[in-house]
Scaffold this motif. Structure first.
Motif, PDB file in Angstrom:
ATOM      1  N   GLU A  50       0.845  -1.183   0.000  1.00  9.60           N
ATOM      2  CA  GLU A  50       0.000   0.000   0.000  1.00  9.60           C
ATOM      3  C   GLU A  50       0.887   1.242   0.000  1.00  9.60           C
ATOM      4  O   GLU A  50       1.895   1.297   0.695  1.00  9.60           O
ATOM      5  CB  GLU A  50      -0.878  -0.018   1.253  1.00  9.60           C
ATOM      6  CG  GLU A  50      -2.156   0.753   1.067  1.00  9.60           C
ATOM      7  CD  GLU A  50      -3.092   0.528   2.223  1.00  9.60           C
ATOM      8  OE1 GLU A  50      -3.323   1.508   2.950  1.00  9.60           O
ATOM      9  OE2 GLU A  50      -3.556  -0.597   2.395  1.00  9.60           O
ATOM     10  N   ALA A  51       0.520   2.217  -0.792  1.00  7.21           N
ATOM     11  CA  ALA A  51       1.312   3.437  -0.883  1.00  7.21           C
ATOM     12  C   ALA A  51       1.207   4.221   0.420  1.00  7.21           C
ATOM     13  O   ALA A  51       0.169   4.239   1.079  1.00  7.21           O
ATOM     14  CB  ALA A  51       0.827   4.295  -2.042  1.00  7.21           C
ATOM     15  N   ALA A  52       2.303   4.868   0.780  1.00 12.91           N
ATOM     16  CA  ALA A  52       2.313   5.679   1.992  1.00 12.91           C
ATOM     17  C   ALA A  52       1.416   6.893   1.781  1.00 12.91           C
ATOM     18  O   ALA A  52       1.355   7.446   0.684  1.00 12.91           O
ATOM     19  CB  ALA A  52       3.728   6.123   2.315  1.00 12.91           C
ATOM     20  N   PRO A  53       0.696   7.334   2.798  1.00 14.54           N
ATOM     21  CA  PRO A  53      -0.171   8.502   2.617  1.00 14.54           C
ATOM     22  C   PRO A  53       0.662   9.756   2.343  1.00 14.54           C
ATOM     23  O   PRO A  53       1.743   9.942   2.892  1.00 14.54           O
ATOM     24  CB  PRO A  53      -0.910   8.614   3.947  1.00 14.54           C
ATOM     25  CG  PRO A  53      -0.084   7.856   4.921  1.00 14.54           C
ATOM     26  CD  PRO A  53       0.635   6.794   4.137  1.00 14.54           C
ATOM     27  N   ALA A  54       0.143  10.575   1.483  1.00 18.56           N
ATOM     28  CA  ALA A  54       0.844  11.810   1.129  1.00 18.56           C
ATOM     29  C   ALA A  54       0.712  12.819   2.271  1.00 18.56           C
ATOM     30  O   ALA A  54      -0.170  12.733   3.117  1.00 18.56           O
ATOM     31  CB  ALA A  54       0.233  12.394  -0.140  1.00 18.56           C
ATOM     32  N   PRO A  56      -0.297  16.090   4.179  1.00 17.88           N
ATOM     33  CA  PRO A  56      -1.538  16.856   4.033  1.00 17.88           C
ATOM     34  C   PRO A  56      -1.290  18.160   3.266  1.00 17.88           C
ATOM     35  O   PRO A  56      -0.248  18.795   3.390  1.00 17.88           O
ATOM     36  CB  PRO A  56      -1.962  17.141   5.468  1.00 17.88           C
ATOM     37  CG  PRO A  56      -0.737  16.968   6.278  1.00 17.88           C
ATOM     38  CD  PRO A  56       0.124  15.968   5.563  1.00 17.88           C
TER      39      PRO A  56
END
Length: 69
Positions: A50-54, A56
């Motif tokens: 799963e891609a790391a959250p960008a 904010p």
């Protein structure tokens, strides 16, 4: 009274140009009736991780200092 008739004539000319541009640059009737079908989408494999959250996104106005010259 002459300026009103001149303005009316120029307004009609501008309206005719705008209408002509709408017909020239707008979609043709055949494109409206038969829209192009999107190409067949090939199934994509699910990502292994799963891609790391960008980070904010900052909200609101950005206030910067402006030097006084």
């Amino acid at each position: 009274m002459r300026s009103q008739s001149t303005a009316g004539f120029l307004g009609a000319v501008v309206a005719a140009i705008a209408l002509a541009a709408a017909f020239i640059y707008g979609p043709s009737p055949s494109q409206l009736r038969n829209p192009t079908q999107p190409a067949a989408a090939q199934p994509q494999a699910a990502p292994a991780t799963e891609a790391a959250p960008a980070a904010p996104v900052p909200r609101g106005p950005v206030i910067r200092e402006v030097p006084n010259n």
